[in-house]
Design a protein around this motif. Structure first.
Motif, mmCIF file in Angstrom:
data_model
loop_
_atom_site.group_PDB
_atom_site.id
_atom_site.type_symbol
_atom_site.label_atom_id
_atom_site.label_comp_id
_atom_site.label_asym_id
_atom_site.label_seq_id
_atom_site.Cartn_x
_atom_site.Cartn_y
_atom_site.Cartn_z
ATOM 1 N N GLU A 88 -14.790 73.618 -6.340
ATOM 2 C CA GLU A 88 -14.663 75.069 -6.356
ATOM 3 C C GLU A 88 -16.072 75.657 -6.222
ATOM 4 O OE1 GLU A 88 -12.282 76.693 -9.529
ATOM 5 O OE2 GLU A 88 -11.906 78.502 -8.331
ATOM 6 N N TYR A 89 -16.196 76.664 -5.379
ATOM 7 C CA TYR A 89 -17.494 77.254 -5.063
ATOM 8 C C TYR A 89 -17.518 78.703 -5.529
ATOM 9 C CZ TYR A 89 -18.258 73.103 -2.278
ATOM 10 O OH TYR A 89 -18.417 71.789 -1.884
ATOM 11 N N PHE A 90 -18.585 79.055 -6.245
ATOM 12 C CA PHE A 90 -18.717 80.399 -6.787
ATOM 13 C C PHE A 90 -19.993 81.058 -6.273
ATOM 14 C CE2 PHE A 90 -15.348 80.353 -9.892
ATOM 15 C CZ PHE A 90 -15.190 79.015 -10.209
ATOM 16 N N CYS A 91 -19.836 82.267 -5.784
ATOM 17 C CA CYS A 91 -20.978 83.095 -5.434
ATOM 18 C C CYS A 91 -21.310 83.965 -6.643
ATOM 19 C CB CYS A 91 -20.604 83.974 -4.230
ATOM 20 S SG CYS A 91 -21.917 85.038 -3.635
ATOM 21 N N ALA A 92 -22.588 84.216 -6.892
ATOM 22 C CA ALA A 92 -22.981 85.033 -8.048
ATOM 23 C C ALA A 92 -24.196 85.870 -7.699
ATOM 24 C CB ALA A 92 -23.279 84.155 -9.261
ATOM 25 N N VAL A 93 -24.291 87.011 -8.368
ATOM 26 C CA VAL A 93 -25.355 87.986 -8.117
ATOM 27 C C VAL A 93 -25.895 88.475 -9.443
ATOM 28 C CG1 VAL A 93 -25.768 90.319 -7.235
ATOM 29 C CG2 VAL A 93 -24.305 88.782 -5.960
ATOM 30 N N ASN A 94 -27.209 88.701 -9.512
ATOM 31 C CA ASN A 94 -27.713 89.502 -10.626
ATOM 32 C C ASN A 94 -28.703 90.518 -10.088
ATOM 33 O OD1 ASN A 94 -30.198 88.289 -10.389
ATOM 34 N ND2 ASN A 94 -30.203 87.423 -12.427
ATOM 35 N N ASP A 95 -28.972 91.509 -10.901
ATOM 36 C CA ASP A 95 -29.711 92.661 -10.409
ATOM 37 C C ASP A 95 -31.177 92.665 -10.804
ATOM 38 O OD1 ASP A 95 -28.610 95.100 -12.935
ATOM 39 O OD2 ASP A 95 -29.614 93.159 -13.097
ATOM 40 N N ARG A 96 -31.673 91.504 -11.210
ATOM 41 C CA ARG A 96 -33.079 91.381 -11.613
ATOM 42 C C ARG A 96 -33.447 92.294 -12.778
ATOM 43 N NH1 ARG A 96 -36.863 90.726 -6.237
ATOM 44 N NH2 ARG A 96 -35.536 89.272 -5.122
ATOM 45 N N GLY A 97 -32.445 92.739 -13.511
ATOM 46 C CA GLY A 97 -32.743 93.577 -14.660
ATOM 47 C C GLY A 97 -33.089 92.751 -15.879
ATOM 48 N N ALA A 98 -33.326 93.412 -16.960
ATOM 49 C CA ALA A 98 -33.755 92.739 -18.178
ATOM 50 C C ALA A 98 -32.679 91.845 -18.769
ATOM 51 C CB ALA A 98 -34.184 93.780 -19.212
ATOM 52 N N THR A 99 -31.426 92.120 -18.446
ATOM 53 C CA THR A 99 -30.364 91.350 -19.074
ATOM 54 C C THR A 99 -30.129 90.007 -18.408
ATOM 55 O OG1 THR A 99 -28.679 92.346 -17.665
ATOM 56 C CG2 THR A 99 -29.197 93.481 -19.717
ATOM 57 N N ASN A 100 -30.545 89.854 -17.161
ATOM 58 C CA ASN A 100 -30.310 88.607 -16.432
ATOM 59 C C ASN A 100 -28.829 88.240 -16.382
ATOM 60 O OD1 ASN A 100 -31.037 86.380 -14.963
ATOM 61 N ND2 ASN A 100 -31.585 85.135 -16.726
ATOM 62 N N LYS A 101 -27.974 89.239 -16.320
ATOM 63 C CA LYS A 101 -26.541 88.976 -16.287
ATOM 64 C C LYS A 101 -26.122 88.574 -14.886
ATOM 65 C CE LYS A 101 -23.920 92.129 -18.105
ATOM 66 N NZ LYS A 101 -23.399 93.453 -18.501
ATOM 67 N N LEU A 102 -25.324 87.520 -14.822
ATOM 68 C CA LEU A 102 -24.771 87.078 -13.556
ATOM 69 C C LEU A 102 -23.374 87.636 -13.384
ATOM 70 C CD1 LEU A 102 -25.639 83.284 -13.201
ATOM 71 C CD2 LEU A 102 -26.295 85.112 -11.639
ATOM 72 N N ILE A 103 -23.082 88.152 -12.204
ATOM 73 C CA ILE A 103 -21.732 88.577 -11.862
ATOM 74 C C ILE A 103 -21.186 87.558 -10.875
ATOM 75 C CG2 ILE A 103 -20.280 90.418 -10.960
ATOM 76 C CD1 ILE A 103 -21.837 91.177 -13.477
ATOM 77 N N PHE A 104 -20.060 86.963 -11.216
ATOM 78 C CA PHE A 104 -19.483 85.913 -10.394
ATOM 79 C C PHE A 104 -18.350 86.442 -9.522
ATOM 80 C CE2 PHE A 104 -21.218 81.839 -11.683
ATOM 81 C CZ PHE A 104 -21.876 82.164 -12.851
ATOM 82 N N GLY A 105 -18.200 85.816 -8.361
ATOM 83 C CA GLY A 105 -16.995 86.017 -7.580
ATOM 84 C C GLY A 105 -15.857 85.201 -8.169
ATOM 85 N N THR A 106 -14.678 85.355 -7.611
ATOM 86 C CA THR A 106 -13.499 84.684 -8.170
ATOM 87 C C THR A 106 -13.396 83.220 -7.780
ATOM 88 O OG1 THR A 106 -12.231 85.539 -6.316
ATOM 89 C CG2 THR A 106 -12.119 86.783 -8.363
ATOM 90 N N GLY A 107 -14.274 82.778 -6.897
ATOM 91 C CA GLY A 107 -14.294 81.366 -6.555
ATOM 92 C C GLY A 107 -13.460 81.038 -5.330
ATOM 93 N N THR A 108 -13.874 79.984 -4.631
ATOM 94 C CA THR A 108 -13.125 79.448 -3.492
ATOM 95 C C THR A 108 -12.901 77.970 -3.740
ATOM 96 O OG1 THR A 108 -14.063 81.015 -1.905
ATOM 97 C CG2 THR A 108 -13.135 78.971 -1.024
ATOM 98 N N LEU A 109 -11.643 77.596 -3.721
ATOM 99 C CA LEU A 109 -11.299 76.191 -3.916
ATOM 100 C C LEU A 109 -11.260 75.513 -2.548
ATOM 101 C CD1 LEU A 109 -10.592 74.401 -6.306
ATOM 102 C CD2 LEU A 109 -8.188 74.925 -5.907
ATOM 103 N N LEU A 110 -12.149 74.550 -2.344
ATOM 104 C CA LEU A 110 -12.228 73.829 -1.077
ATOM 105 C C LEU A 110 -11.623 72.441 -1.240
ATOM 106 C CD1 LEU A 110 -13.286 73.353 1.838
ATOM 107 C CD2 LEU A 110 -15.425 72.559 0.810
ATOM 108 N N ALA A 111 -10.689 72.121 -0.389
ATOM 109 C CA ALA A 111 -10.108 70.781 -0.370
ATOM 110 C C ALA A 111 -10.419 70.169 0.989
ATOM 111 C CB ALA A 111 -8.601 70.844 -0.591
ATOM 112 N N VAL A 112 -11.103 69.033 0.973
ATOM 113 C CA VAL A 112 -11.443 68.348 2.220
ATOM 114 C C VAL A 112 -10.566 67.105 2.341
ATOM 115 C CG1 VAL A 112 -13.248 67.229 3.568
ATOM 116 C CG2 VAL A 112 -13.820 69.173 2.105
#
Lengths: 114, 113
Positions: A88-112
């Motif tokens: 499962e692959y997750f994209c995440a973003v933070n805003d370089r603010g003091a909190t260093n909080k990460l906001i995650f996407g809902t994820g992509t499940l990859l099956a090969v």
């Protein structure tokens, strides 16, 4: 509020196929961008990250991602997937603010498929 | 080996009981975080702590409590007030406020019946 969208919830590929997973974020300021991977039964691991500089970022295991500021996107790519990329692959973003909080996407499940 | 330890891996509780999940790190990181992972919803931040004896609510703090008495430890209590406690809980840490890479623990799967 910030948000991260991963439009592909479930992707099935055959080995050697090319992969592109979409990630878009909503935030007008300067951001740091991440892709994390969670292999079955394992903890989240950092795949690659973008802080500044060259918008094409190379990560582990042949993955790369391109930051396109005008499109608020950070898509993950791999030219040829392997069975071991099943995860499962997750994209995440933070805003370089003091909190260093990460906001995650809902994820992509990859099956090969072998 | 340095890393984040969460125990136990699986936890079962009866409805109405409080339960505490442990998180220990030996990375000498200042900041620690608790996330909840539900299928199809990614990870959502419950609480975070940037320094010992200080912590802040994340996006879904209701029904949870934390403490940060030691740098290496950040336990999470799931109280009986949490309406949907069954989930996968993941602890994370990062070096400092100015360090943006977070390292994740193996998680604890809590089932409340």
């Amino acid at each position: 509020a910030q948000s991260v969208s991963q439009h592909n919830h479930h992707v099935i590929l055959s080995e050697a196929a090319s992969l592109e997973l979409g990630c878009n974020y909503s935030y007008g300021g300067t951001v740091n961008l991440f892709w994390y991977v969670q292999y079955p039964g394992q903890h989240l691991q950092l795949l690659l990250k973008y802080f500044s500089g060259d918008p094409l970022v190379k990560g582990i295991k042949g993955f790369e991602a391109e930051f396109i500021k005008s499109k608020f996107s950070f898509n993950l790519r791999k030219p040829s997937v392997q069975w071991s990329d099943t995860a499962e692959y997750f994209c995440a973003v933070n805003d370089r603010g003091a909190t260093n909080k990460l906001i995650f996407g809902t994820g992509t499940l990859l099956a090969v498929q072998p | 080996d340095g890393g984040i330890t969460q125990s136990p891996k699986y936890l079962f509780r009866k409805e109405g009981q409080n339960v505490t999940l442990s998180c220990e790190q030996n990375l000498n990181h200042d900041a620690m975080y608790w996330y909840r992972q539900d299928p199809g919803q990614g990870l959502r931040l419950i609480y975070y702590s940037q320094i010992v004896n200080d912590f802040q609510k994340g996006d879904i703090a209701e029904g949870y409590s934390v403490s940060r008495e030691k740098k290496e430890s950040f336990p999470l209590t799931v109280t009986s007030a949490q309406k949907n406690p069954t989930a996968f809980y993941i602890c994370a840490s990062s070096r400092q406020v100015s360090s943006y890479e977070q390292y994740f623990g193996p998680g604890t799967r809590l089932t409340v019946t």
